[in-house]
Scaffold this motif. Structure first.
Motif, PDB file in Angstrom:
ATOM      1  N   PRO A  82      47.678  52.630  34.581  1.00  0.00           N
ATOM      2  CA  PRO A  82      46.304  52.462  35.070  1.00  0.00           C
ATOM      3  C   PRO A  82      45.640  51.242  34.432  1.00  0.00           C
ATOM      4  N   PHE A  83      44.661  50.662  35.127  1.00  0.00           N
ATOM      5  CA  PHE A  83      43.963  49.465  34.664  1.00  0.00           C
ATOM      6  C   PHE A  83      43.408  49.654  33.244  1.00  0.00           C
ATOM      7  N   GLY A  84      43.729  48.708  32.373  1.00  0.00           N
ATOM      8  CA  GLY A  84      43.125  48.675  31.043  1.00  0.00           C
ATOM      9  C   GLY A  84      43.614  49.721  30.058  1.00  0.00           C
ATOM     10  N   VAL A 115      27.482  44.299  24.285  1.00  0.00           N
ATOM     11  CA  VAL A 115      27.567  43.371  25.421  1.00  0.00           C
ATOM     12  C   VAL A 115      29.040  43.042  25.633  1.00  0.00           C
ATOM     13  N   PHE A 116      29.451  42.869  26.874  1.00  0.00           N
ATOM     14  CA  PHE A 116      30.860  42.511  27.100  1.00  0.00           C
ATOM     15  C   PHE A 116      31.007  41.547  28.259  1.00  0.00           C
ATOM     16  N   GLU A 117      32.203  40.985  28.368  1.00  0.00           N
ATOM     17  CA  GLU A 117      32.589  40.136  29.497  1.00  0.00           C
ATOM     18  C   GLU A 117      33.910  40.639  30.039  1.00  0.00           C
ATOM     19  N   GLY A 118      34.228  40.255  31.242  1.00  0.00           N
ATOM     20  CA  GLY A 118      35.542  40.563  31.819  1.00  0.00           C
ATOM     21  C   GLY A 118      36.078  39.279  32.411  1.00  0.00           C
ATOM     22  N   MET A 119      37.230  38.811  31.923  1.00  0.00           N
ATOM     23  CA  MET A 119      37.785  37.538  32.382  1.00  0.00           C
ATOM     24  C   MET A 119      39.272  37.733  32.652  1.00  0.00           C
ATOM     25  N   LEU A 128      46.261  38.748  33.276  1.00  0.00           N
ATOM     26  CA  LEU A 128      45.937  39.359  31.984  1.00  0.00           C
ATOM     27  C   LEU A 128      44.424  39.516  31.937  1.00  0.00           C
ATOM     28  N   TYR A 129      43.950  40.749  31.882  1.00  0.00           N
ATOM     29  CA  TYR A 129      42.505  40.980  31.814  1.00  0.00           C
ATOM     30  C   TYR A 129      42.062  40.748  30.369  1.00  0.00           C
ATOM     31  N   ILE A 130      40.992  39.980  30.207  1.00  0.00           N
ATOM     32  CA  ILE A 130      40.501  39.619  28.865  1.00  0.00           C
ATOM     33  C   ILE A 130      39.120  40.230  28.697  1.00  0.00           C
ATOM     34  N   ARG A 131      38.908  40.955  27.623  1.00  0.00           N
ATOM     35  CA  ARG A 131      37.631  41.627  27.403  1.00  0.00           C
ATOM     36  C   ARG A 131      36.994  41.144  26.096  1.00  0.00           C
ATOM     37  N   PRO A 132      36.167  40.085  26.138  1.00  0.00           N
ATOM     38  CA  PRO A 132      35.371  39.721  24.958  1.00  0.00           C
ATOM     39  C   PRO A 132      34.191  40.690  24.868  1.00  0.00           C
ATOM     40  N   GLN A 164      46.361  45.523  40.683  1.00  0.00           N
ATOM     41  CA  GLN A 164      45.254  45.830  41.592  1.00  0.00           C
ATOM     42  C   GLN A 164      44.330  46.879  40.969  1.00  0.00           C
ATOM     43  N   TYR A 165      43.032  46.616  40.984  1.00  0.00           N
ATOM     44  CA  TYR A 165      42.076  47.586  40.434  1.00  0.00           C
ATOM     45  C   TYR A 165      41.892  48.736  41.423  1.00  0.00           C
ATOM     46  N   TYR A 166      41.753  48.396  42.687  1.00  0.00           N
ATOM     47  CA  TYR A 166      41.700  49.421  43.745  1.00  0.00           C
ATOM     48  C   TYR A 166      42.925  49.214  44.632  1.00  0.00           C
ATOM     49  N   THR A 218      22.384  41.848  33.037  1.00  0.00           N
ATOM     50  CA  THR A 218      22.987  41.747  31.707  1.00  0.00           C
ATOM     51  C   THR A 218      24.260  42.579  31.704  1.00  0.00           C
ATOM     52  N   LYS A 219      25.330  42.032  31.118  1.00  0.00           N
ATOM     53  CA  LYS A 219      26.564  42.830  31.094  1.00  0.00           C
ATOM     54  C   LYS A 219      26.568  43.647  29.795  1.00  0.00           C
ATOM     55  N   CYS A 220      25.737  44.698  29.803  1.00  0.00           N
ATOM     56  CA  CYS A 220      25.628  45.538  28.611  1.00  0.00           C
ATOM     57  C   CYS A 220      26.152  46.943  28.947  1.00  0.00           C
ATOM     58  N   ASN A 258      24.394  49.762  31.275  1.00  0.00           N
ATOM     59  CA  ASN A 258      24.375  49.681  32.740  1.00  0.00           C
ATOM     60  C   ASN A 258      25.505  50.502  33.350  1.00  0.00           C
ATOM     61  N   TYR A 259      26.604  50.563  32.631  1.00  0.00           N
ATOM     62  CA  TYR A 259      27.786  51.236  33.173  1.00  0.00           C
ATOM     63  C   TYR A 259      27.709  52.736  32.882  1.00  0.00           C
ATOM     64  N   GLY A 260      27.262  53.075  31.673  1.00  0.00           N
ATOM     65  CA  GLY A 260      27.106  54.500  31.312  1.00  0.00           C
ATOM     66  C   GLY A 260      26.150  55.198  32.269  1.00  0.00           C
ATOM     67  N   GLY A 262      29.063  49.578  42.254  1.00  0.00           N
ATOM     68  CA  GLY A 262      29.850  50.018  41.093  1.00  0.00           C
ATOM     69  C   GLY A 262      30.189  48.896  40.144  1.00  0.00           C
ATOM     70  N   THR A 263      31.429  48.439  40.192  1.00  0.00           N
ATOM     71  CA  THR A 263      31.901  47.432  39.239  1.00  0.00           C
ATOM     72  C   THR A 263      31.929  46.027  39.851  1.00  0.00           C
ATOM     73  N   MET A 264      31.215  45.840  40.973  1.00  0.00           N
ATOM     74  CA  MET A 264      31.397  44.575  41.710  1.00  0.00           C
ATOM     75  C   MET A 264      30.097  44.121  42.377  1.00  0.00           C
ATOM     76  N   ALA A 266      33.193  42.123  45.103  1.00  0.00           N
ATOM     77  CA  ALA A 266      33.778  40.956  44.441  1.00  0.00           C
ATOM     78  C   ALA A 266      33.539  41.087  42.943  1.00  0.00           C
ATOM     79  N   GLY A 267      34.613  41.069  42.181  1.00  0.00           N
ATOM     80  CA  GLY A 267      34.472  41.189  40.727  1.00  0.00           C
ATOM     81  C   GLY A 267      35.728  40.700  40.037  1.00  0.00           C
ATOM     82  N   THR A 268      35.634  40.489  38.739  1.00  0.00           N
ATOM     83  CA  THR A 268      36.812  39.992  38.021  1.00  0.00           C
ATOM     84  C   THR A 268      37.955  40.993  38.115  1.00  0.00           C
ATOM     85  N   ALA A 269      37.672  42.244  37.798  1.00  0.00           N
ATOM     86  CA  ALA A 269      38.742  43.245  37.816  1.00  0.00           C
ATOM     87  C   ALA A 269      39.191  43.515  39.243  1.00  0.00           C
ATOM     88  N   ALA A 270      38.242  43.696  40.150  1.00  0.00           N
ATOM     89  CA  ALA A 270      38.575  44.101  41.521  1.00  0.00           C
ATOM     90  C   ALA A 270      38.975  42.924  42.410  1.00  0.00           C
TER      91      ALA A 270
HETATM   92  C1  COI Z   1      35.013  43.311  35.522  1.00  0.00           C
HETATM   93  O1  COI Z   1      35.222  43.222  36.736  1.00  0.00           O
HETATM   94  O2  COI Z   1      35.490  42.508  34.732  1.00  0.00           O
HETATM   95  C2  COI Z   1      34.185  44.367  34.965  1.00  0.00           C
HETATM   96  O3  COI Z   1      33.686  44.198  33.904  1.00  0.00           O
HETATM   97  C3  COI Z   1      34.070  45.606  35.733  1.00  0.00           C
HETATM   98  C4  COI Z   1      34.730  46.790  35.149  1.00  0.00           C
HETATM   99  C5  COI Z   1      36.149  46.698  34.800  1.00  0.00           C
HETATM  100  C6  COI Z   1      33.880  47.518  34.198  1.00  0.00           C
END
Ligand code: COI
Length: 349
Positions: A22-24, A67-71, A133-137, A165-167, A190-192, A195-197, A229-231, A295-299
Motif C-alpha cells: 500500500p502507498f507509503g 507542516v508537510f510537503e509531498g514530492m 519515489l514519494y518524498i515527504r519533507p 498508483q495511489y488510486y 496550508t499543508k498542515c 487539515n487532513y485530520g 480529499g487529497t487532491m 490532481a495531486g502529487t500522490a494521485a
Molecule cells: C500528496 O499528494 O502529496 C499529499 O500530500 C496527499 C496525501 C498523500 C496526503
C-alpha cells in the motif's frame, strides 16, 4: 549559514518488491533530520531510518504545529534520477511554515536535504512506468510543554517511500454540503496536519455510503467546489479545463499548477474560477461531455467516474481520449525525459 549535512549510511534493508505494498507503507533505508534550537538549524544529517524519541509533552502532539510537503523523484529513461519541482514545493512549504508560526528553512537546506537523501536511497526509485519515489519533507514542534505557545524547538525531517498508483480505479465522489474543509482566513491553503485530520470523519461517512472521496464545497454557501480529499479538483466541460481559483481556502497544488501550464501551452482553454455544484449538475443533465478528476502529487491524475450531487449520481466521461489522460501523459513525458523540460522542473541528481 545553514548546517553542512553529514551522511551516515547503513546497508541493512534490501529493496524488495515494493509494487504490491500500500502507498507509503515502506520507508526507504535512510531519512534526513535537522534540529532547530536556540534560533538556528543544526545537526543536519542523513541517517538510517529510525523511530523518534519524543517527550509526551512535545507540542506537535497536542496543538498540531506540523507542516508537510509531498514530492516525487522519478527514474528517467536514461537511468538518471530527477526530483520534480523542488522550487515550487519549497515555496509552498515556506508559506505553510509562516502560517503555522514555524521557523523558516533556508532554500539550500531544503533542497540539499532532499537531494542528499534521494542520492543515498537511489536504489529505491522504481524504474516502472507508473512508479516514483514519494518524498515527504515535514516539520514538527518538539518543545516539551503543555502551555499554549509557539514551540521553541523543531525537527525538520525528510522520509521517502516507493510509490505506484495511489488510486487503482476511477473514483466515485460525493459533493459534501454538511461539513467543510476550510473557511476564508483559515488554513485551507496550508499543508498542515490538521487539515487532513479534520477531513477523516466526513470522508469516513462518504465511504460508508459507497464513495471513495468527498468533493468539498465552500464554507459560506456550500455551493462552490473547493478540492477533493487529497487532491485539487479539475473539470473539462465543452473542451474547457476548469478548476477552482486559488482563493486561500484550497491548496496551491503543484500538480494542478503543472497541468494548467501544460494545458495552456497546448492551446487548451483554461479557466480558474468558481464552479458551483449546480453548474456541474446542469452540464451533466444537459448531456455535455464532462470530465472530472483529482490532481495531486500522490494521485497524479485520478479520474472521477461518478459524482453524487445532492443525492443524485451522475456519470463523468472517462473514455481513453479524455483530455485528462493527454495532460497526464505530457507530464509523465517531461518527468521521464521524453519531452524537453522547458521550465526546468526536473532537478537531476
Ligand atoms: C500528496 O499528494 O502529496 C499529499 O500530500 C496527499 C496525501 C498523500 C496526503
Amino acid at each position: 549559514m545553514e548546517p553542512v549535512i553529514s551522511i551516515t549510511t547503513q546497508a541493512e534493508r534490501k529493496v524488495t518488491d515494493t509494487k504490491s505494498l500500500p502507498f507509503g507503507k515502506i520507508p526507504t533505508e535512510h531519512m534526513f533530520v535537522a534540529e532547530y534550537a536556540g534560533g538556528k538549524w543544526q545537526n543536519a544529517q542523513v541517517v538510517p531510518f529510525h523511530d523518534l524519541t519524543l517527550s509526551p509533552l512535545a507540542m506537535c502532539l497536542h496543538y498540531g504545529q506540523t507542516v508537510f510537503e509531498g514530492m516525487k523523484a522519478f527514474m528517467m529513461n536514461d537511468g538518471k534520477i530527477n526530483v520534480f519541482r523542488i522550487d515550487k514545493h519549497y515555496e509552498r512549504f515556506s508559506k505553510s511554515l509562516r502560517r503555522m508560526c514555524m521557523p523558516h528553512v533556508p532554500k539550500n537546506l531544503f533542497s540539499d536535504a532532499i537531494t542528499s537523501l534521494v542520492k543515498v536511497d537511489s536504489d529505491w526509485v522504481p524504474s516502472d512506468e507508473e512508479g516514483s519515489l514519494y518524498i515527504r519533507p515535514f516539520m514538527i514542534a518538539t518543545e516539551p510543554r503543555i502551555g499554549i505557545k509557539e514551540s521553541d524547538n523543531y525537527l525538520f525531517m525528510v522520509v521517502c517511500s516507493p510509490a505506484f498508483q495511489y488510486y487503482s480505479e476511477p473514483l466515485r465522489v460525493r459533493v459534501e454540503t454538511d461539513y467543510v474543509r476550510a473557511a476564508e482566513g483559515g488554513t485551507g491553503d496550508t499543508k498542515c496536519g490538521g487539515n487532513y485530520g479534520g477531513a477523516f470523519f466526513p470522508t469516513h461517512k462518504a465511504k460508508e455510503d459507497g464513495y471513495d472521496q468527498v468533493l468539498w464545497t465552500d464554507s459560506v454557501h456550500h455551493e462552490y467546489i473547493e478540492e477533493s480529499g487529497t487532491m485539487n479538483a479539475m473539470f473539462v466541460i465543452d473542451g474547457i479545463l476548469i478548476t477552482p481559483a486559488l482563493t486561500g481556502t484550497i491548496l496551491d497544488g503543484v500538480t494542478r499548477n503543472s497541468l494548467l501550464t501544460v494545458a495552456r501551452e497546448k492551446g487548451i482553454a483554461v479557466e480558474e474560477r468558481r464552479i458551483s455544484r449546480h453548474e456541474l449538475a446542469e452540464a451533466l443533465e444537459d448531456g455535455k461531455r464532462v470530465e472530472a478528476f483529482g490532481a495531486g502529487t500522490a494521485a497524479v491524475v485520478a479520474p472521477i467516474k461518478t459524482i453524487a450531487i445532492h443525492h443524485k449520481e451522475y456519470n463523468c466521461y472517462i473514455g481513453e481520449d479524455a483530455l485528462m489522460y493527454q495532460l497526464k501523459k505530457h507530464l509523465f513525458d517531461i518527468r521521464k525525459g521524453n519531452t524537453p523540460d522547458v521550465h526546468g522542473w526536473n532537478t537531476i541528481i
